[in-house]
Design an enzyme around this catalytic site. Structure first.
Site, mmCIF file in Angstrom:
data_model
loop_
_atom_site.group_PDB
_atom_site.id
_atom_site.type_symbol
_atom_site.label_atom_id
_atom_site.label_comp_id
_atom_site.label_asym_id
_atom_site.label_seq_id
_atom_site.Cartn_x
_atom_site.Cartn_y
_atom_site.Cartn_z
ATOM 1 N N SER A 116 -1.248 0.979 3.698
ATOM 2 C CA SER A 116 -1.097 1.272 1.877
ATOM 3 C C SER A 116 0.550 0.881 2.332
ATOM 4 C CB SER A 116 -1.159 2.614 1.496
ATOM 5 O OG SER A 116 0.060 2.985 1.111
ATOM 6 N N ILE A 170 -1.747 -0.193 -7.249
ATOM 7 C CA ILE A 170 -2.527 -0.266 -7.844
ATOM 8 C C ILE A 170 -3.027 0.762 -9.303
ATOM 9 C CG2 ILE A 170 -4.938 -1.793 -7.422
ATOM 10 C CD1 ILE A 170 -2.656 -3.033 -5.826
ATOM 11 N N LYS A 172 -2.720 6.297 7.369
ATOM 12 C CA LYS A 172 -2.562 5.290 7.237
ATOM 13 C C LYS A 172 -1.715 4.077 7.823
ATOM 14 C CE LYS A 172 -4.333 5.046 2.971
ATOM 15 N NZ LYS A 172 -5.876 4.132 2.954
ATOM 16 N N VAL A 187 -18.115 9.629 4.142
ATOM 17 C CA VAL A 187 -17.417 9.149 5.118
ATOM 18 C C VAL A 187 -16.621 9.889 6.255
ATOM 19 C CG1 VAL A 187 -16.399 6.742 3.742
ATOM 20 C CG2 VAL A 187 -14.509 8.292 4.390
ATOM 21 N N TYR A 211 -0.007 11.441 3.615
ATOM 22 C CA TYR A 211 -0.943 10.300 3.746
ATOM 23 C C TYR A 211 -0.431 8.780 3.917
ATOM 24 C CZ TYR A 211 -3.013 6.157 0.259
ATOM 25 O OH TYR A 211 -3.004 5.479 -0.698
HETATM 26 N N1 NAD Z 1 -4.388 2.553 -5.466
HETATM 27 C C1 NAD Z 1 -3.295 1.834 -5.242
HETATM 28 O O1 NAD Z 1 -2.575 2.126 -5.417
HETATM 29 C C2 NAD Z 1 -3.480 2.194 -3.570
HETATM 30 C C3 NAD Z 1 -1.756 2.001 -3.089
HETATM 31 C C4 NAD Z 1 -2.473 1.530 -1.858
HETATM 32 C C5 NAD Z 1 -3.475 2.078 -0.773
HETATM 33 N N2 NAD Z 1 -4.635 2.049 -1.709
HETATM 34 C C6 NAD Z 1 -5.697 2.600 -0.690
HETATM 35 O O2 NAD Z 1 -7.340 2.244 -1.490
HETATM 36 C C7 NAD Z 1 -8.134 2.809 -1.023
HETATM 37 C C8 NAD Z 1 -8.944 2.872 -2.298
HETATM 38 O O3 NAD Z 1 -8.017 3.736 -3.562
HETATM 39 P P1 NAD Z 1 -9.015 3.868 -5.292
HETATM 40 O O4 NAD Z 1 -7.102 3.471 -6.196
HETATM 41 O O5 NAD Z 1 -9.463 2.597 -5.133
HETATM 42 O O6 NAD Z 1 -8.940 4.950 -5.495
HETATM 43 P P2 NAD Z 1 -10.293 5.574 -6.177
HETATM 44 O O7 NAD Z 1 -10.305 6.937 -6.260
HETATM 45 O O8 NAD Z 1 -10.342 4.751 -7.366
HETATM 46 O O9 NAD Z 1 -11.111 4.982 -5.322
HETATM 47 C C9 NAD Z 1 -11.533 5.868 -3.744
HETATM 48 C C10 NAD Z 1 -13.057 6.178 -3.892
HETATM 49 O O10 NAD Z 1 -12.812 6.663 -2.227
HETATM 50 C C11 NAD Z 1 -14.471 7.483 -2.072
HETATM 51 N N3 NAD Z 1 -14.648 8.746 -1.676
HETATM 52 C C12 NAD Z 1 -13.322 9.861 -0.968
HETATM 53 N N4 NAD Z 1 -13.113 10.366 -0.107
HETATM 54 C C13 NAD Z 1 -14.546 10.071 0.703
HETATM 55 C C14 NAD Z 1 -15.615 10.113 1.050
HETATM 56 N N5 NAD Z 1 -14.637 11.725 1.798
HETATM 57 N N6 NAD Z 1 -17.050 10.070 1.089
HETATM 58 C C15 NAD Z 1 -16.931 8.205 0.818
HETATM 59 N N7 NAD Z 1 -15.986 8.241 -0.134
HETATM 60 C C16 NAD Z 1 -15.210 8.808 -0.761
HETATM 61 C C17 NAD Z 1 -14.256 7.775 -3.613
HETATM 62 O O11 NAD Z 1 -15.245 8.817 -4.372
HETATM 63 C C18 NAD Z 1 -13.958 6.844 -4.678
HETATM 64 O O12 NAD Z 1 -14.983 6.698 -5.442
HETATM 65 C C19 NAD Z 1 -7.497 3.908 -0.435
HETATM 66 O O13 NAD Z 1 -8.551 4.642 1.104
HETATM 67 C C20 NAD Z 1 -6.338 4.319 -0.938
HETATM 68 O O14 NAD Z 1 -5.826 4.941 0.153
HETATM 69 C C21 NAD Z 1 -4.339 2.528 -2.974
#
Ligand code: NAD
Length: 254
Positions: free
Chosen positions: A143, A189, A160, A68, A156
């Site tokens: 987030s 999450i 965000k 991305v 981070y």
């Molecule tokens: N898990 C949590 O508690 C939480 C809380 C708040 C926000 N988020 C946000 O939710 C989103 C998803 O997080 P998640 O917990 O599912 O994490 P995750 O690590 O399970 O999934 C993230 C995905 O993004 C992909 N990715 C990372 N860098 C990339 C790049 N440069 N190009 C293409 N793909 C890329 C990874 O390969 C992965 O499949 C993120 O933006 C994260 O910041 C997560």
């Protein structure tokens, strides 16, 4: 589909970060709601698994193996969609370092993925929606970190917070063309991102997070996918420039 406003039949959704966690859950749920789903991610194997999950449930999925942070790759993938009704810009990375130990390269990398990656997805989606005069819904992934500081979360949280500002700004610019732009700001999450790789540490952290929530639990990816479906669908037709906080009732536990 019992409620028509949530029906995405005939629509196309593009989901970044679709190989894992929240992005995968979004891709699967949007497909279940009837959308043709284009999933994009760096992780080709995870993407394939997501597409298989969708197809096994009778849905339609396409995959785009991309980074991305590469604007050209994002543009080509988005432009390959016959139509685009929904963009869910979910891909992101975690980074933790105290302010005094944060290096330029840490900040650059987190901003590149978590902010610029979302910006490119938003720009390319909005361009296509404008060119086709089709309207649409763009959902960004912020987030709970945007609501308060937290030790180690400088890079981070800044990225965000920038996503939130992008969301509100773009919403003001494209609303008159029928394009809505909203952010989701999840709490804790259970995904690979929050996996502590140690059962004891995981249980301890989750118990701590669960205690902060009036609901007494941490979130699952599907909790966030339902928020994204709401914002993606006509059920939220009068909602734009907003931050939806599926966080179990707690913004951040610090
Ligand atoms: N898990 C949590 O508690 C939480 C809380 C708040 C926000 N988020 C946000 O939710 C989103 C998803 O997080 P998640 O917990 O599912 O994490 P995750 O690590 O399970 O999934 C993230 C995905 O993004 C992909 N990715 C990372 N860098 C990339 C790049 N440069 N190009 C293409 N793909 C890329 C990874 O390969 C992965 O499949 C993120 O933006 C994260 O910041 C997560």
């Amino acid at each position: 589909m019992p409620v028509k406003a949530y029906d995405l039949t005939g629509r196309t959704a593009f989901v970044t970060g679709a190989a894992s966690g929240i992005g995968r859950a979004c891709a699967v749920l949007l497909a279940e709601a009837g959308a043709t789903v284009h999933g994009a991610d760096l992780d080709a194997r995870g993407l394939h698994e997501t597409a298989t999950l969708i197809k096994d449930r009778g849905g339609t999925a396409r995959t785009h193996h991309l980074d991305v942070t590469d604007r050209t790759e994002v543009r080509q993938a988005v432009e390959s969609c016959e139509r685009l009704d929904v963009m869910a810009a979910v891909a992101g990375i975690m980074h933790s370092s105290p302010v005094l130990e944060t290096r330029d390269e840490d900040l650059d990398r987190v901003l590149a993925v978590n902010f610029k990656g979302v910006l490119y997805a938003c720009q390319e989606a909005a361009r296509l929606m404008l060119a086709r005069d089709s309207g649409g819904s763009i959902v960004t992934m912020a987030s709970g970190a945007v609501d308060t500081g937290g030790p180690g979360l400088l890079c981070y949280g800044v990225a965000k917070a920038a996503v939130v500002q992008l969301t509100k700004t773009l919403a003001t610019e494209v609303g008159r063309y029928g394009i809505r732009v909203n952010a989701v700001a999840p709490g804790w999450i259970r995904t690979p991102m929050t996996d502590r790789h140690d059962a004891g540490a995981q249980a301890h952290t989750e118990a701590l997070m669960a205690r902060m929530s009036p609901l007494g639990r941490v979130g699952e990816p599907e909790d966030i996918a339902h928020a994204v479906l709401h914002l993606a669908s006509d059920a939220s037709a009068f909602t734009t420039g907003q931050i939806l906080r599926p966080n179990g009732g707690v913004a951040m536990p610090w």
